[in-house]
Design a protein around this motif. Structure first.
Motif, PDB file in Angstrom:
ATOM      1  N   CYS A   1      75.086  63.586  16.399  1.00  0.00           N
ATOM      2  CA  CYS A   1      76.042  64.702  16.367  1.00  0.00           C
ATOM      3  C   CYS A   1      77.477  64.204  16.221  1.00  0.00           C
ATOM      4  O   CYS A   1      78.284  64.817  15.519  1.00  0.00           O
ATOM      5  CB  CYS A   1      75.892  65.560  17.611  1.00  0.00           C
TER       6      CYS A   1
ATOM      7  N   GLY B   1      79.742  65.078  13.096  1.00  0.00           N
ATOM      8  CA  GLY B   1      81.070  65.658  13.309  1.00  0.00           C
ATOM      9  C   GLY B   1      82.159  64.834  12.646  1.00  0.00           C
ATOM     10  O   GLY B   1      83.113  65.385  12.073  1.00  0.00           O
TER      11      GLY B   1
ATOM     12  N   VAL C   1      81.928  65.621   9.003  1.00  0.00           N
ATOM     13  CA  VAL C   1      82.476  66.968   8.724  1.00  0.00           C
ATOM     14  C   VAL C   1      83.999  66.918   8.760  1.00  0.00           C
ATOM     15  O   VAL C   1      84.677  67.504   7.917  1.00  0.00           O
ATOM     16  CB  VAL C   1      81.922  68.000   9.731  1.00  0.00           C
ATOM     17  N   GLY C   2      84.542  66.191   9.747  1.00  0.00           N
ATOM     18  CA  GLY C   2      86.004  66.058   9.816  1.00  0.00           C
ATOM     19  C   GLY C   2      86.573  65.337   8.611  1.00  0.00           C
ATOM     20  O   GLY C   2      87.593  65.747   8.051  1.00  0.00           O
TER      21      GLY C   2
ATOM     22  N   PHE D   1      88.837  66.400  15.929  1.00  0.00           N
ATOM     23  CA  PHE D   1      88.215  67.715  16.080  1.00  0.00           C
ATOM     24  C   PHE D   1      86.751  67.666  15.665  1.00  0.00           C
ATOM     25  O   PHE D   1      85.887  68.233  16.330  1.00  0.00           O
ATOM     26  CB  PHE D   1      88.970  68.764  15.257  1.00  0.00           C
ATOM     27  N   GLY D   2      86.458  66.973  14.577  1.00  0.00           N
ATOM     28  CA  GLY D   2      85.074  66.840  14.118  1.00  0.00           C
ATOM     29  C   GLY D   2      84.215  66.112  15.136  1.00  0.00           C
ATOM     30  O   GLY D   2      83.078  66.518  15.424  1.00  0.00           O
TER      31      GLY D   2
ATOM     32  N   GLY E   1      84.834  65.854  18.395  1.00  0.00           N
ATOM     33  CA  GLY E   1      84.713  66.739  19.554  1.00  0.00           C
ATOM     34  C   GLY E   1      83.700  67.835  19.313  1.00  0.00           C
ATOM     35  O   GLY E   1      82.907  68.183  20.198  1.00  0.00           O
ATOM     36  N   LEU E   2      83.691  68.375  18.119  1.00  0.00           N
ATOM     37  CA  LEU E   2      82.710  69.401  17.766  1.00  0.00           C
ATOM     38  C   LEU E   2      81.294  68.822  17.815  1.00  0.00           C
ATOM     39  O   LEU E   2      80.371  69.465  18.323  1.00  0.00           O
ATOM     40  CB  LEU E   2      83.020  69.952  16.375  1.00  0.00           C
ATOM     41  N   GLY E   3      81.135  67.596  17.333  1.00  0.00           N
ATOM     42  CA  GLY E   3      79.828  66.933  17.397  1.00  0.00           C
ATOM     43  C   GLY E   3      79.375  66.725  18.829  1.00  0.00           C
ATOM     44  O   GLY E   3      78.201  66.921  19.161  1.00  0.00           O
TER      45      GLY E   3
ATOM     46  N   LEU F   1      80.280  68.515  21.439  1.00  0.00           N
ATOM     47  CA  LEU F   1      79.982  69.833  21.984  1.00  0.00           C
ATOM     48  C   LEU F   1      78.597  70.311  21.544  1.00  0.00           C
ATOM     49  O   LEU F   1      77.811  70.813  22.359  1.00  0.00           O
ATOM     50  CB  LEU F   1      81.063  70.834  21.551  1.00  0.00           C
ATOM     51  N   VAL F   2      78.276  70.127  20.281  1.00  0.00           N
ATOM     52  CA  VAL F   2      76.966  70.517  19.769  1.00  0.00           C
ATOM     53  C   VAL F   2      75.875  69.705  20.460  1.00  0.00           C
ATOM     54  O   VAL F   2      74.843  70.252  20.872  1.00  0.00           O
ATOM     55  CB  VAL F   2      76.908  70.339  18.235  1.00  0.00           C
ATOM     56  N   SER F   3      76.105  68.390  20.628  1.00  0.00           N
ATOM     57  CA  SER F   3      75.087  67.567  21.290  1.00  0.00           C
ATOM     58  C   SER F   3      74.912  67.982  22.746  1.00  0.00           C
ATOM     59  O   SER F   3      73.795  67.945  23.270  1.00  0.00           O
ATOM     60  CB  SER F   3      75.436  66.083  21.196  1.00  0.00           C
TER      61      SER F   3
END
Length: 128
Positions: free
Chosen positions: A75, A79, A82-83, A106-107, A109-111, A113-115
């Motif tokens: 993840c 992320g 994606v970033g 941000f990418g 952090g998003l990864g 969060l998803v994990s």
């Protein structure tokens, strides 16, 4: 502020000192761990502790294996990708641009969060 020559020298000194300091602190921590283990063994011998209790206190506890570490890293890397892709689409230059690093962070952090949510849901299923 400083002449260019001093900035380069300062950068070199800092970049060389970081691994040296890390090695020194690692050695100090290793020595302290050995000393504390030795003191514990001496105390166990002095107090005539039974063999089973002594083994339980001396043996290193098993490290809890994280079975979701692959998921977490996947993840994070997705992320990161994606970033980086979002940065590419926005057309920002990586040189001297804080927005590039903010998008990458941000990418990641998003990864994470998803994990977290995936791990939470999988842990919930295991507990039931």
């Amino acid at each position: 502020m400083y002449p260019v020559e001093l900035e380069g020298l300062f950068a070199i000194v800092l970049s060389l000192s970081i691994p040296i300091v890390a090695i020194i602190f690692g050695a100090i921590m290793s020595i302290r761990k050995k000393q504390s283990e030795t003191e514990l063994r001496k105390l166990l011998i002095e107090h005539n502790t039974d063999l089973e209790t002594a083994k339980a206190l001396i043996e290193e506890k098993e490290k809890k294996s994280n079975k979701y570490s692959s998921l977490r890293w996947a993840c994070i890397l997705i992320g990161l990708g994606v970033g980086a892709f979002a940065d590419f689409l926005l057309g920002l230059e990586a040189k001297h641009n804080i927005y590039f690093w903010l998008i990458i962070a941000f990418g990641i952090g998003l990864g994470l969060l998803v994990s977290f949510f995936f791990e939470y849901k999988l842990q919930e299923k295991e507990d039931n």
